[in-house]
Every structure is written in C-alpha cells, then in structure tokens.
Design an enzyme around this catalytic site. Structure first.
Site, PDB file in Angstrom:
ATOM      1  N   CYS A 264       0.827  -1.212   0.000  1.00 48.62           N
ATOM      2  CA  CYS A 264       0.000   0.000   0.000  1.00 48.62           C
ATOM      3  C   CYS A 264       0.866   1.268   0.000  1.00 48.62           C
ATOM      4  O   CYS A 264       1.440   1.608  -1.012  1.00 48.62           O
ATOM      5  CB  CYS A 264      -0.987  -0.038   1.168  1.00 48.62           C
ATOM      6  SG  CYS A 264      -2.390   1.085   0.945  1.00 48.62           S
ATOM      7  N   HIS A 354      -3.989  -5.178  -0.229  1.00 48.67           N
ATOM      8  CA  HIS A 354      -3.720  -5.755   1.095  1.00 48.67           C
ATOM      9  C   HIS A 354      -3.803  -7.282   1.096  1.00 48.67           C
ATOM     10  O   HIS A 354      -4.864  -7.851   1.328  1.00 48.67           O
ATOM     11  CB  HIS A 354      -4.705  -5.185   2.122  1.00 48.67           C
ATOM     12  CG  HIS A 354      -4.468  -3.751   2.426  1.00 48.67           C
ATOM     13  ND1 HIS A 354      -3.586  -3.327   3.389  1.00 48.67           N
ATOM     14  CD2 HIS A 354      -4.964  -2.631   1.863  1.00 48.67           C
ATOM     15  CE1 HIS A 354      -3.561  -2.009   3.428  1.00 48.67           C
ATOM     16  NE2 HIS A 354      -4.389  -1.562   2.503  1.00 48.67           N
ATOM     17  N   GLU A 356      -2.746  -9.112   3.367  1.00 50.18           N
ATOM     18  CA  GLU A 356      -2.914  -9.575   4.748  1.00 50.18           C
ATOM     19  C   GLU A 356      -4.356  -9.480   5.230  1.00 50.18           C
ATOM     20  O   GLU A 356      -4.646  -9.826   6.378  1.00 50.18           O
ATOM     21  CB  GLU A 356      -2.021  -8.738   5.680  1.00 50.18           C
ATOM     22  CG  GLU A 356      -2.594  -7.396   6.095  1.00 50.18           C
ATOM     23  CD  GLU A 356      -2.639  -6.369   4.985  1.00 50.18           C
ATOM     24  OE1 GLU A 356      -3.325  -5.342   5.160  1.00 50.18           O
ATOM     25  OE2 GLU A 356      -2.000  -6.575   3.936  1.00 50.18           O
TER      26      GLU A 356
END
Length: 380
Positions: A264, A354, A356
């Site tokens: 990001c 993202h 994660e």
C-alpha cells in the site's frame, strides 16, 4: 467533541460536504462534530478491520453496504489499539448484534472511542456523488454541535485537505517491538511502521519470520541493527509526495540489495524511490472486492484495497531506474491503476492492495511466500 450516546439514535445529525451538499439523518456513535476526507468502502464485511486500520486516519468512511453492525464488535479482530476513522456513515445500523464472538455493539464502541457518526441517510446517493465529484472534505454535526448550514459549510472548508498531508508519524509506533516467529524461526525482517495493521506481522510470523516493527522515523542504522534478512514497508495514511524520509530509507535499502517488500503506502514509497511520480485518485479504491491481475502469472485475484493515491508508472514497458529495470507487476482491472511494482535486477517488489486482509479475501496471501522466496534466494 462529546461522547454522549443517550438518545443518540433519536438525535438529529447532518453531514455536510465541502461542495455544499448536505444529508440529514440521526447520530450514530458519539454525538458532536468531526471532520475529514469523505471516502466510501464497498466491503459488506470486515468493518471492524476497516475502523481500526491506521490508513483511515483523518477519513470519514461511508459504507456502501446498507446494513452495518450485525456482527457487533469483539476484542480479537482489531488491527490496532484504537479506531482511526474520523467519522462513520451508515444507512441502516443493526439494532442488535448477533454473533457468538460479539461482546458489544458497533454503536457502543464508536461512542466509547469518541467517533462521531451518522445513520439513516441515503448512502447510495452519497456514494454516487463522491464517484462523480471525487473524494472531498466533509463534516458530521450532531447534538449541540448543530449550527446553521452556512457555519457548518465554512467549518468543513477550513478543515485540512488530504493532499499534502504527512500523517505516518501520527499513527506509527513510537517504540520498536518484536513479533516472534510462530514455530521455528527462519528469517528476521525489519518492518518500517508507516501505519501497519496487526495482521501484517502475523502473516509473516506464520511463515517463520521474526518481525522487528520499527517507528516511521527509523534510520538505516536502526533497520540494519536487527541484522535483517529482509525489509518491509507498511501501509499508512497521507500523501506519498510528503514521505521524503521513508523514500530515502528505502533507497538506502535498495542500494544494499536487501530483499524488500512493500504494501500500500509501501508501494507508493517504492514508486518514488525508483523515480516514478504519485497522484491522487478521484475517489480511490476501498473495499474487499477489487479485481487485480498479477501480470507475472496472468492470475486474476479479488483483493482488499484502501488507497487514495497511486503510482504513475508506465504499464506498457520495462522502465530503467537507478536500481535497475522495473516493471508494473499488478494492475487493477477496473481502471488500470498500478497495483504492484517489481525490480528485475534486485530482490524488491510491492503491491498497492492488502494481501494480509484478515476479513478476506485471501487470494493474495501468496505474496508473503514470494517475500520468503526472495530471502531464501538471497541467503543461498
């Protein structure tokens, strides 16, 4: 700002955009006044992850899903130690949460943390307005904070803009800490916290990585004091054009040839470190249903996003940079925005989205394995 909730669902509230458009509804969460950049998130689930993501600092989040709060709040799914959004906008809040892990309602949590929100407005109309006009400054007013509309609009227009905002140091840790590897320790990673989410070091720990999380102000000496096998640059809020210190730090890491991974804000930092520019998107990408193609494999994955800025890099060719050849590795299929970069002559890559994402989707979890492969290759 106050945190009173007595009769909050009956308290009038007004949302005022900087172009003068207003929406009237009811107070949700804390009663008072708040300001930020109005953005919308398309996720139907994962609102607790959104609220506690430091990347949403100084943003007022509009939920496009009409029904929000049905799973309540728990103590396990926080991405940080607090709610970071400046304000919260929902159409139809759940009256009673219903989930076996829930310990309190979303409304109660917003109020307890002093987050001013509004409910009962046409979030579809608000989202369409933001798509047409672009993300803009906004204020939410309720209770005793309800002046006349002219005063409210003037206050909104006095609020700071997101362009030019340097916010990483406001959300990052001030002290280094360690997230131990789960099971056998295989690698050590220095993670520069620009607004890191709790799930990020956890995803690395699952792969045998001991993660040393460092403040955004860390220097190259701090990074290499932990003897890292790899260096990670996290997500975070603000305008990447202001992030001169992280860019200089990343260039020092690239010069040493240490395996590097960015997510990001970290992707935007890599873009700047390689000599590319960045720019503000009209209304950004936020949600958990964004299609991205990994151009290195051709695979299309559904991904979680939260970014209002992007890297300006050519999609149609390999670029020469001070650190060797670079190419765009991932692209958004909705609008061709750059979603990933990789160096071809050094072990470094990044993605704008993202992998994660705790709330899902998990299509991009392989990127942490790719980081492990880089460190294994360097060690060999």
């Amino acid at each position: 700002m106050t945190t009173s909730t007595r009769g909050a669902h009956r308290t009038p509230a007004v949302l005022v955009l900087e172009d003068g458009r207003t929406f009237r509804g009811r107070a949700y969460g804390a009663v008072g006044a708040t300001f930020g950049e109005a953005v919308f998130s398309t996720g139907m689930t994962g609102y607790q992850e959104t609220l506690t993501d430091p990347s949403y600092h100084r943003q007022v989040v509009v939920m496009t899903a009409p029904h929000v709060g049905n799973t309540g709040i728990n103590d396990e799914d926080m991405e940080s130690n607090k709610i970071w959004v400046s304000g919260y906008v929902v159409r139809d809040p759940a009256r009673v949460p219903s989930n076996w892990r829930s310990t309190r309602s979303l409304d109660e949590e917003l109020a307890a943390q002093g987050v001013v929100g509004i409910s009962g407005i046409d979030t579809r109309a608000l989202t369409r307005h933001l798509r047409e006009r672009g993300a803009m400054r906004v204020g939410i007013f309720s209770g005793n904070a309800l002046p006349d509309e002219g005063t409210m609009l003037a206050e909104v227009r006095q609020a700071p803009e997101m362009s030019g905002a340097d916010l990483s140091a406001e959300v990052a840790t001030t002290e280094a800490y360690v997230v131990p590897a789960i099971g056998e320790k295989k690698f050590t990673v220095a993670a520069v916290d620009l607004g890191i989410k709790g799930m990020t070091p956890h995803r690395m720990a699952e792969r045998g990585i001991e993660v040393h999380v460092l403040p955004a102000t860390a220097g190259v000496e701090d990074v290499y004091a932990v003897n890292p096998d790899g260096v990670f640059f996290s997500n975070g809020p603000g305008d990447p054009a202001t992030a001169d210190h992280p860019v200089a730090l990343m260039r020092a890491v690239l010069e040493r040839g240490t395996p590097l991974f960015g997510i990001c804000f970290g992707n935007q930092i890599l873009g700047r470190a390689l000599g590319f520019g960045t720019f503000k998107l009209k209304y950004g990408h936020r949600g958990i249903n964004q299609p991205v193609q990994d151009r290195t494999t051709g695979k299309v994955e559904v991904t979680a996003h939260n970014h209002g800025f992007a890297v300006d890099a050519p999609l149609d060719r390999v670029s020469d940079t001070p650190f060797g050849r670079a190419e765009v590795s991932h692209v958004c299929l909705n609008d061709n925005v750059v979603e990933g970069l990789q160096l071809l002559d050094r072990p470094a890559f990044s993605v704008q989205y993202h992998p994660e994402a705790a709330a899902g989707p998990h299509d991009a979890a392989y990127l942490f394995d790719r980081f492990v492969n880089l460190m294994e290759g360097q060690r060999a």
